[in-house]
Design a protein around this motif. Structure first.
Motif, PDB file in Angstrom:
ATOM      1  N   SER A   1       0.824  -1.212   0.000  1.00  0.00           N
ATOM      2  CA  SER A   1       0.000   0.000   0.000  1.00  0.00           C
ATOM      3  C   SER A   1       0.856   1.260   0.000  1.00  0.00           C
ATOM      4  O   SER A   1       0.545   2.236  -0.681  1.00  0.00           O
ATOM      5  CB  SER A   1      -0.941   0.002   1.214  1.00  0.00           C
ATOM      6  N   SER A   2       1.938   1.253   0.771  1.00  0.00           N
ATOM      7  CA  SER A   2       2.813   2.427   0.806  1.00  0.00           C
ATOM      8  C   SER A   2       3.455   2.675  -0.550  1.00  0.00           C
ATOM      9  O   SER A   2       3.557   3.817  -1.006  1.00  0.00           O
ATOM     10  CB  SER A   2       3.904   2.232   1.863  1.00  0.00           C
ATOM     11  N   ALA A   3       3.885   1.593  -1.218  1.00  0.00           N
ATOM     12  CA  ALA A   3       4.515   1.739  -2.524  1.00  0.00           C
ATOM     13  C   ALA A   3       3.509   2.206  -3.574  1.00  0.00           C
ATOM     14  O   ALA A   3       3.820   3.058  -4.420  1.00  0.00           O
ATOM     15  CB  ALA A   3       5.142   0.414  -2.950  1.00  0.00           C
ATOM     16  N   LEU A   4       2.288   1.664  -3.518  1.00  0.00           N
ATOM     17  CA  LEU A   4       1.254   2.124  -4.447  1.00  0.00           C
ATOM     18  C   LEU A   4       0.895   3.585  -4.183  1.00  0.00           C
ATOM     19  O   LEU A   4       0.584   4.334  -5.110  1.00  0.00           O
ATOM     20  CB  LEU A   4       0.003   1.247  -4.340  1.00  0.00           C
ATOM     21  N   ALA A   5       0.933   3.975  -2.916  1.00  0.00           N
ATOM     22  CA  ALA A   5       0.682   5.382  -2.592  1.00  0.00           C
ATOM     23  C   ALA A   5       1.769   6.273  -3.178  1.00  0.00           C
ATOM     24  O   ALA A   5       1.482   7.343  -3.728  1.00  0.00           O
ATOM     25  CB  ALA A   5       0.617   5.566  -1.074  1.00  0.00           C
ATOM     26  N   ALA A   6       3.025   5.830  -3.075  1.00  0.00           N
ATOM     27  CA  ALA A   6       4.125   6.605  -3.663  1.00  0.00           C
ATOM     28  C   ALA A   6       3.980   6.683  -5.173  1.00  0.00           C
ATOM     29  O   ALA A   6       4.199   7.740  -5.788  1.00  0.00           O
ATOM     30  CB  ALA A   6       5.461   5.973  -3.281  1.00  0.00           C
ATOM     31  N   ALA A   7       3.618   5.554  -5.796  1.00  0.00           N
ATOM     32  CA  ALA A   7       3.403   5.559  -7.248  1.00  0.00           C
ATOM     33  C   ALA A   7       2.264   6.490  -7.628  1.00  0.00           C
ATOM     34  O   ALA A   7       2.330   7.200  -8.639  1.00  0.00           O
ATOM     35  CB  ALA A   7       3.113   4.135  -7.724  1.00  0.00           C
ATOM     36  N   ASN A   8       1.207   6.495  -6.805  1.00  0.00           N
ATOM     37  CA  ASN A   8       0.084   7.388  -7.062  1.00  0.00           C
ATOM     38  C   ASN A   8       0.489   8.851  -6.988  1.00  0.00           C
ATOM     39  O   ASN A   8      -0.066   9.690  -7.694  1.00  0.00           O
ATOM     40  CB  ASN A   8      -1.037   7.108  -6.059  1.00  0.00           C
ATOM     41  N   ILE A   9       1.442   9.156  -6.122  1.00  0.00           N
ATOM     42  CA  ILE A   9       1.907  10.541  -6.021  1.00  0.00           C
ATOM     43  C   ILE A   9       2.516  10.977  -7.351  1.00  0.00           C
ATOM     44  O   ILE A   9       2.241  12.071  -7.855  1.00  0.00           O
ATOM     45  CB  ILE A   9       2.919  10.681  -4.871  1.00  0.00           C
ATOM     46  N   PHE A  10       3.340  10.112  -7.931  1.00  0.00           N
ATOM     47  CA  PHE A  10       3.929  10.433  -9.229  1.00  0.00           C
ATOM     48  C   PHE A  10       2.846  10.570 -10.297  1.00  0.00           C
ATOM     49  O   PHE A  10       2.920  11.442 -11.162  1.00  0.00           O
ATOM     50  CB  PHE A  10       4.931   9.353  -9.626  1.00  0.00           C
ATOM     51  N   ALA A  11       1.830   9.704 -10.236  1.00  0.00           N
ATOM     52  CA  ALA A  11       0.740   9.798 -11.208  1.00  0.00           C
ATOM     53  C   ALA A  11      -0.017  11.107 -11.052  1.00  0.00           C
ATOM     54  O   ALA A  11      -0.382  11.754 -12.043  1.00  0.00           O
ATOM     55  CB  ALA A  11      -0.209   8.611 -11.042  1.00  0.00           C
ATOM     56  N   ARG A  12      -0.254  11.519  -9.821  1.00  0.00           N
ATOM     57  CA  ARG A  12      -1.035  12.747  -9.602  1.00  0.00           C
ATOM     58  C   ARG A  12      -0.234  13.979  -9.991  1.00  0.00           C
ATOM     59  O   ARG A  12      -0.800  14.990 -10.408  1.00  0.00           O
ATOM     60  CB  ARG A  12      -1.486  12.826  -8.143  1.00  0.00           C
TER      61      ARG A  12
END
Length: 554
Positions: free
Chosen positions: A454-465
């Motif tokens: 979940s933390s890694a997906l959250a970090a990836a989502n930050i780059f996407a946003r």
């Protein structure tokens, strides 16, 4: 024993997982509705300055006298553009001629407008007069919406590795209900911006936490279905809101119709279980055992007694995200994935802006875009389990980038006669971008280990946003750069970055039919180009199940 062994005994995608998965897909419809709704609630209709001497002035011509009044106010010896009549009007002369106001050749800015009600009707833009000098207010509102996605990735997604998937999902649902309904009663830009930011936060919180719960209880043979079908529910949401908006042209009514049903999502407190995989990682074995045995009962399967006693279970503790960056192979893998998220977001939103500007009816354009998205989803379902995640991801990124850059040819040499080809290439690129988004969600969830998923997906989502936030500015380069080269600059940027991301992904390992890694050590053992297969739900036999059961009973 690993959690994957328990999933094999339950069945990769049994009746219990199917019910839970469908339940978790339903909120995704609301996310699609709220995201696409801004196209209509923030729609900018055609407009012009209102006539100062006409009490019931409208954008539509009311008759001959009204037509003469409009011509007198806006015609000029020099050629006027649509923008001129939208923001400027001729100064009045003293006296009248034949009952009409006389105007000079000098102009002034107007402070009131009339709007074309044919396509949008009432919108937030028409309510507050966000045109001309304050036209950027719409862009700022959209920026705050996307900023909410970014903040939600940090505030509502990353903590789920420590506080629980269900808890953060319910916090996100509560925020979603309150913010979406409140959006119908905004009174100024400040309140709208705050609420839009909250909606964006809630959307990514609901989406990511439900996605993780759905993936973590499913075996590898069906992770493609769980990773892609949820994306289709987002597309269904965009179709639903487009259909509703076609009949409901008042933005407040539209916002309420699309938001009030979200109250039903509060019942998920009783309907949705916590992720057993997460509970085991937190050593909450009794709670995990209750959920897993209920799932086994629904699936009509059997689990061994005392699964969590002694040294039977391979216990894994969660670790902070920064531990991943101590391994060079994971650093490279993470950077490639983060860049892919960034590029996919730029492509999705950047090409989405182009679709909205294709001309014609916005409702027709959005339906066409939805069909293109469904085609991208379908291609993932058909091909991901056949050719693998890595090959398909690289392919869609590179071909999508080539489609975007290929629009250079009709723009430069078509002289407007090949506009249909530009549209076709743009829509094709849109389909490939949607497919890349589908793959990157699933691919990332399979490459990152459970302890930091979940933390890694959250970090990836930050780059996407971040990519989604800057995409409007990339699209606006067409207005900044003059000449024929201007319109193709955004497409060159989007296409080039997609090709680079596709080539960079060649260093990633394949995950097709591999178990989900639980620890950082297991993630490190995933080698580039290798596929360590094990028996999946498709070829898993009862005899193999008996063998595992005997092993567990020893």
């Amino acid at each position: 024993m690993k959690f994957e062994d328990i999933v094999k005994l339950l069945g990769d995608f049994g009746p219990y997982q199917k019910r839970l998965y469908f339940l978790l897909c339903i909120p995704t419809i609301s996310i699609g509705i709220q995201t696409i709704m801004t196209v209509f609630t923030l729609g900018v209709p055609n407009h012009r300055c209102s006539l100062p001497d006409w009490d019931n002035d409208t954008y539509a011509i009311q008759g001959n006298s009204h037509a003469r009044a409009v011509n007198a106010a806006f015609t000029s010896p020099i050629e006027w553009t649509q923008h001129d009549s939208s923001c400027f009007i001729h100064d009045q002369k003293n006296g009248t001629g034949e009952g009409l106001t006389l105007y000079t050749n000098t102009t002034r800015k107007c402070d009131s407008w009339v709007y074309d009600m044919e396509q949008f009707g009432s919108t937030i833009v028409t309510k507050f007069g966000w045109v001309c000098d304050v036209k950027m207010a719409k862009s700022h509102a959209q920026m705050l919406f996307m900023l909410g996605f970014l903040l939600g990735s940090v505030v509502l997604v990353a903590p789920s590795d420590f506080t629980g998937r269900k808890k953060m999902f319910m916090v996100s649902v509560t925020l979603h209900v309150v913010s979406t309904i409140s959006a119908a009663f905004v009174s100024n830009f400040t309140s709208l911006g705050l609420i839009y930011c909250m909606i964006g936060m809630s959307c990514i919180g609901v989406w990511s936490n439900s996605f993780v719960v759905g993936v973590e209880l499913v075996g590898p043979s069906n992770r493609v279905w769980t990773g892609i079908i949820v994306e289709m529910f987002w597309t269904f949401g965009s179709v639903i809101v487009t259909a509703i908006a076609y009949f409901v042209r008042n933005w407040q009514h539209l916002q309420l119709i699309g938001s009030v049903p979200t109250v039903l999502f509060l019942t998920y407190y009783w309907l949705m279980p916590e992720s057993p995989r997460w509970l085991i990682s937190k050593q909450r074995y009794e709670e995990a055992d209750i959920i897993l045995r209920h799932a086994a009962n629904v699936n009509k399967t059997t689990l061994p007694c005392n699964m969590f006693s002694g040294d039977r279970l391979d216990r894994k503790r969660e670790v902070p995200l920064w531990r991943m960056f101590k391994r060079p192979s994971l650093v490279i893998r993470s950077l490639v994935l983060f860049f892919s998220w960034f590029v996919a977001s730029i492509g999705f939103y950047g090409l989405g802006l182009n679709v909205a500007n294709l001309g014609g009816s916005v409702y027709t354009n959005l339906f066409i875009a939805a069909l293109t998205e469904l085609a991208g989803h379908a291609s993932c379902l058909l091909l991901l389990n056949r050719i693998g995640r890595k090959v398909f991801h690289c392919t869609v990124m590179i071909i999508g980038g080539l489609c975007c850059t290929a629009t250079i040819l009709p723009v430069l040499y078509g002289n407007g006669s090949l506009n249909w080809l530009t549209i076709a290439l743009a829509l094709t690129g849109q389909g490939f971008v949607v497919a890349s988004f589908d793959i990157i969600w699933l691919y990332s969830s399979e490459l990152f280990p459970t302890v930091i998923r979940s933390s890694a997906l959250a970090a990836a989502n930050i780059f996407a946003r971040v990519g989604g936030t800057i995409s409007p500015y990339i699209a606006s380069l067409a207005l900044v750069i003059s000449g024929d080269f201007g319109p193709i600059v955004p497409l060159i940027i989007i296409g080039t970055t997609m090709i680079v991301a596709g080539l960079a992904a060649l260093v990633l390992p394949e995950t097709l039919n591999n178990p989900l890694p639980d620890t950082i050590e297991e993630a490190c053992r995933m080698k580039r180009g290798r596929n360590i297969r094990y028996h999946t739900g498709a070829d898993y036999t009862s005899s193999q199940g008996d063998e595992i059961m005997k092993t567990l009973e020893l």
